[in-house]
Design a protein around this motif. Structure first.
Motif, mmCIF file in Angstrom:
data_model
loop_
_atom_site.group_PDB
_atom_site.id
_atom_site.type_symbol
_atom_site.label_atom_id
_atom_site.label_comp_id
_atom_site.label_asym_id
_atom_site.label_seq_id
_atom_site.Cartn_x
_atom_site.Cartn_y
_atom_site.Cartn_z
ATOM 1 N N GLN A 59 9.583 1.270 -5.816
ATOM 2 C CA GLN A 59 8.489 0.299 -5.691
ATOM 3 C C GLN A 59 8.999 -1.137 -5.791
ATOM 4 O OE1 GLN A 59 5.948 1.997 -8.745
ATOM 5 N NE2 GLN A 59 4.662 3.029 -7.227
ATOM 6 N N LYS A 60 9.980 -1.377 -6.648
ATOM 7 C CA LYS A 60 10.578 -2.711 -6.699
ATOM 8 C C LYS A 60 11.249 -3.062 -5.372
ATOM 9 C CE LYS A 60 11.584 -2.636 -11.685
ATOM 10 N NZ LYS A 60 12.677 -2.536 -12.688
ATOM 11 N N GLY A 61 11.939 -2.088 -4.790
ATOM 12 C CA GLY A 61 12.580 -2.316 -3.504
ATOM 13 C C GLY A 61 11.575 -2.619 -2.413
ATOM 14 N N ILE A 62 10.456 -1.928 -2.427
ATOM 15 C CA ILE A 62 9.410 -2.164 -1.431
ATOM 16 C C ILE A 62 8.797 -3.544 -1.621
ATOM 17 C CG2 ILE A 62 7.011 -1.497 -0.978
ATOM 18 C CD1 ILE A 62 7.932 1.352 -0.730
ATOM 19 N N ALA A 63 8.626 -3.975 -2.868
ATOM 20 C CA ALA A 63 8.098 -5.321 -3.115
ATOM 21 C C ALA A 63 9.055 -6.390 -2.584
ATOM 22 C CB ALA A 63 7.863 -5.524 -4.613
ATOM 23 N N ILE A 90 12.700 4.525 8.256
ATOM 24 C CA ILE A 90 12.320 3.465 7.323
ATOM 25 C C ILE A 90 12.156 4.036 5.914
ATOM 26 C CG2 ILE A 90 10.493 1.838 6.708
ATOM 27 C CD1 ILE A 90 12.237 0.867 8.987
ATOM 28 N N ILE A 91 11.295 5.030 5.779
ATOM 29 C CA ILE A 91 10.944 5.544 4.455
ATOM 30 C C ILE A 91 12.105 6.281 3.798
ATOM 31 C CG2 ILE A 91 10.075 7.823 5.097
ATOM 32 C CD1 ILE A 91 8.333 5.324 2.748
ATOM 33 N N GLN A 92 13.110 6.678 4.576
ATOM 34 C CA GLN A 92 14.245 7.419 4.019
ATOM 35 C C GLN A 92 14.950 6.628 2.923
ATOM 36 O OE1 GLN A 92 16.488 9.390 7.026
ATOM 37 N NE2 GLN A 92 18.210 9.888 5.712
ATOM 38 N N ARG A 93 14.956 5.310 3.021
ATOM 39 C CA ARG A 93 15.579 4.494 1.973
ATOM 40 C C ARG A 93 14.851 4.645 0.640
ATOM 41 N NH1 ARG A 93 17.327 4.670 6.083
ATOM 42 N NH2 ARG A 93 18.888 3.338 6.992
ATOM 43 N N ALA A 94 13.515 4.638 0.703
ATOM 44 C CA ALA A 94 12.746 4.793 -0.526
ATOM 45 C C ALA A 94 12.864 6.201 -1.091
ATOM 46 C CB ALA A 94 11.282 4.447 -0.263
ATOM 47 N N LEU A 95 12.991 7.194 -0.229
ATOM 48 C CA LEU A 95 13.170 8.572 -0.692
ATOM 49 C C LEU A 95 14.497 8.740 -1.435
ATOM 50 C CD1 LEU A 95 11.979 10.624 2.439
ATOM 51 C CD2 LEU A 95 10.643 9.964 0.419
ATOM 52 N N ALA A 96 15.445 7.825 -1.187
ATOM 53 C CA ALA A 96 16.764 7.911 -1.814
ATOM 54 C C ALA A 96 16.847 7.112 -3.119
ATOM 55 C CB ALA A 96 17.831 7.411 -0.842
ATOM 56 N N ALA A 97 15.714 6.651 -3.624
ATOM 57 C CA ALA A 97 15.703 5.823 -4.838
ATOM 58 C C ALA A 97 16.037 6.635 -6.086
ATOM 59 C CB ALA A 97 14.331 5.180 -5.013
ATOM 60 N N ILE A 109 0.838 -1.212 0.000
ATOM 61 C CA ILE A 109 0.000 0.000 0.000
ATOM 62 C C ILE A 109 0.866 1.252 0.000
ATOM 63 C CG2 ILE A 109 -1.669 1.316 1.377
ATOM 64 C CD1 ILE A 109 -2.783 -1.411 2.316
ATOM 65 N N VAL A 110 1.914 1.248 0.821
ATOM 66 C CA VAL A 110 2.828 2.397 0.871
ATOM 67 C C VAL A 110 3.467 2.629 -0.493
ATOM 68 C CG1 VAL A 110 5.018 3.214 1.829
ATOM 69 C CG2 VAL A 110 3.305 2.200 3.341
ATOM 70 N N GLY A 111 3.916 1.550 -1.131
ATOM 71 C CA GLY A 111 4.569 1.678 -2.426
ATOM 72 C C GLY A 111 3.656 2.220 -3.504
ATOM 73 N N LYS A 112 2.388 1.853 -3.459
ATOM 74 C CA LYS A 112 1.470 2.257 -4.530
ATOM 75 C C LYS A 112 0.837 3.626 -4.294
ATOM 76 C CE LYS A 112 -2.425 0.670 -7.330
ATOM 77 N NZ LYS A 112 -1.679 0.855 -8.595
ATOM 78 N N TYR A 113 0.481 3.938 -3.049
ATOM 79 C CA TYR A 113 -0.332 5.128 -2.807
ATOM 80 C C TYR A 113 0.360 6.257 -2.047
ATOM 81 C CZ TYR A 113 -4.185 2.176 -4.353
ATOM 82 O OH TYR A 113 -4.992 1.350 -5.084
ATOM 83 N N LEU A 114 1.359 5.968 -1.245
ATOM 84 C CA LEU A 114 1.982 7.019 -0.447
ATOM 85 C C LEU A 114 3.299 7.504 -1.045
ATOM 86 C CD1 LEU A 114 1.375 5.637 3.183
ATOM 87 C CD2 LEU A 114 -0.150 6.987 1.720
#
Length: 522
Positions: free
Chosen positions: A279-283, A265-272, A92-97
């Protein structure tokens, strides 16, 4: 119990190898030039596999391995709901947030709140997160890590904590998030290998050498109540995991707060590199979460049979390591320490990011990029110093540290989730409404706890979430004429929620696996 000389040698090789890799990554960054984007967000260059590994390495730490294994000793497999429900939350986080955060190019969660609301909301939540990260999360990781080192290696818990803090500083202080994220790949591989090896040896011992399958069958036969995923009201642990609420109640509030709005936690995705990589990383992280109960919960359940007289539940995982043969024990101990130092590094990097970017830079806006990086490094040292001093006084009297952490953070979690969800998806939300939800979360939580002391904290969080939702909507509508923010970041017109076919298939797989697991152990 003490490590054999060979085990100690294996551990030392791991420590030195990790430091060499981290320093090599850091030197590469220095040649490119260090600024705040490089140090705090790895230059926004992380690939999906580094993001997925780093998400799990940041999450699985002492409070997860030691604390959740201890809860497995007491509660059973039901505690795995924290892991399995997190998997679908990540989807859900990967798709909507995440698309909204990346579109606004933020460094921190408080920064988004300033863009959406104002500096008051940003500063309030920034100070809250700094307090929780230092006095709850950081202290818990240090304390449980120190206890684990004392149990496994025979080193006093204080020196164990000091080693963990020093090790974390040595490989993360100079290189920032990039050094943390890339070394996390090694940490996760080692963690999974060590955890699965420990579970296998435990089950094989329970089966008297007749293998994994027989051991698991024997364990489920001897401890059937430890494999109930949905606890009945008659279960003495119902207050911690209140039945169906783990699927449709307060756990959603906890998971959305942790995986969607938690800086470290989310800081890793912000650094993509881009949204697709994130989204691949979150999956990938979602599938690793499905695997985690085999690594952190199952050993705790097995300890009920193998070590039934433990003085404290949180001694379950370290005690189980006695099963390891020479050499492998050192490797598994390295995996445990790997998880701890990875989370320490992630937490301190996020603490320094929030303090530097949300508190210090607005007060001193005329400084250079290198100055802000230096402030971040000093903040890391101060945070670790406070954590070392406060760990034992704050956590020394608790038997199940994992449940303590959940209940403490649960006081503020509902308000945070309401603020972000309404801020992101309801344009009429105002700053005054957000502040009322932040304050109301604490007031409502303490009021319900006093009025209904037997109400499970997870149900309490669900009720507080609904109360904060109504409060923020009401205050926003009443005060809308006086204050409204129509900043472009409120608009979702330019945000795409479409996802690649691979992400959609991976998400479907997570749902199918979860449905199968809960059907099997309902």
């Amino acid at each position: 119990m003490k490590l054999d000389m060979f085990d100690a040698g294996v551990f030392v090789v791991y420590v030195l190898g990790l430091l060499i890799i981290a320093w090599w990554i850091s030197r590469s960054d220095k040649r490119e030039g260090a600024d705040t984007k490089d140090y705090f967000l790895a230059g926004r260059s992380l690939p999906w596999w580094a993001i997925g590994a780093s998400l799990i390495a940041s999450n699985i730490s002492a409070e997860q391995i030691i604390g959740m294994s201890g809860s497995g000793f007491v509660v059973g497999m039901a505690i795995a709901s924290y892991e399995w429900m997190a998997a679908i939350t990540l989807v859900i986080v990967g798709k909507y947030l995440l698309p909204i955060f990346l579109k606004n190019e933020i460094f921190t969660m408080p920064q988004y709140l300033e863009q959406r609301f104002d500096h008051r909301v940003k500063t309030t939540l920034a100070l809250f997160w700094l307090t929780v990260y230092v006095f709850v999360n950081l202290t818990a990781v240090l304390w449980l890590g120190g206890l684990a080192i004392e149990t496994v290696a025979g080193v006093d818990w204080w020196y164990g904590m000091l080693f963990l803090a020093t090790f974390s500083i040595a490989y993360s202080l100079y290189g920032g998030l990039k050094a943390v994220a890339y070394t996390d790949i090694i940490q996760v591989v080692l963690l999974i290998f060590g955890g699965l090896m420990l579970s296998y040896l435990a089950l094989d011992k329970i089966a008297d050498g007749h293998g994994l399958v027989q051991g698991f069958a024997t364990l489920t036969e001897r401890l059937p109540d430890h494999f109930d995923m949905i606890l009945s009201p008659q279960n003495e642990q119902y207050i911690n995991l209140p039945g169906i609420s783990v699927l449709v109640g307060g756990m959603w509030v906890m998971n959305l707060s942790y995986w969607g709005f938690n800086q470290y936690i989310i800081q890793r995705a912000l650094a993509a590199k881009n949204i697709q990589e994130a989204q691949k990383g979150i999956a990938l992280a979602a599938y690793l979460k499905l695997l985690m109960p085999l690594i952190v919960v199952l050993p705790g359940i097995a300890a009920v049979v193998l070590y039934p007289d433990l003085p404290a539940a949180d001694q379950a995982y370290p005690s189980m390591m006695e099963l390891m043969p020479v050499g492998i024990k050192g490797l598994v101990f390295a995996a445990l320490v790997a998880a701890i130092v990875s989370s320490l590094a992630s937490m301190t990097n996020s603490i320094s990011t929030i303090f530097t970017m949300d508190i210090y830079r607005p007060a001193r806006p005329d400084k250079s990029q290198r100055h802000y990086v230096m402030v971040g490094r000093v903040t890391t040292l101060i945070a670790l110093g406070i954590g070392l001093i406060m760990a034992e006084p704050l956590l020394g009297k608790f038997d199940q540290a994992f449940q303590y952490i959940q209940e403490f953070t649960g006081v503020f979690t509902p308000g945070i989730v309401v603020i972000f969800l309404l801020g992101m998806f309801w344009s009429k939300a105002t700053s005054l409404g957000a502040l009322s939800a932040a304050l109301g979360s604490a007031v409502f939580s303490f009021a319900l706890r006093l009025a209904f002391p037997d109400l499970p904290f997870m149900d309490r969080m669900g009720l507080v979430f609904l109360m904060c939702l109504l409060l923020m909507v009401g205050v926003s509508l009443l005060g809308r004429k006086a204050q409204v923010n129509t900043d472009a970041c409120v608009s979702l017109d330019e945000v795409s929620f479409s996802t690649e076919r691979s992400f959609n298939l991976a998400s479907f797989g997570v749902v199918v696996i979860l449905a199968s697991l809960y059907t099997l152990w309902w």
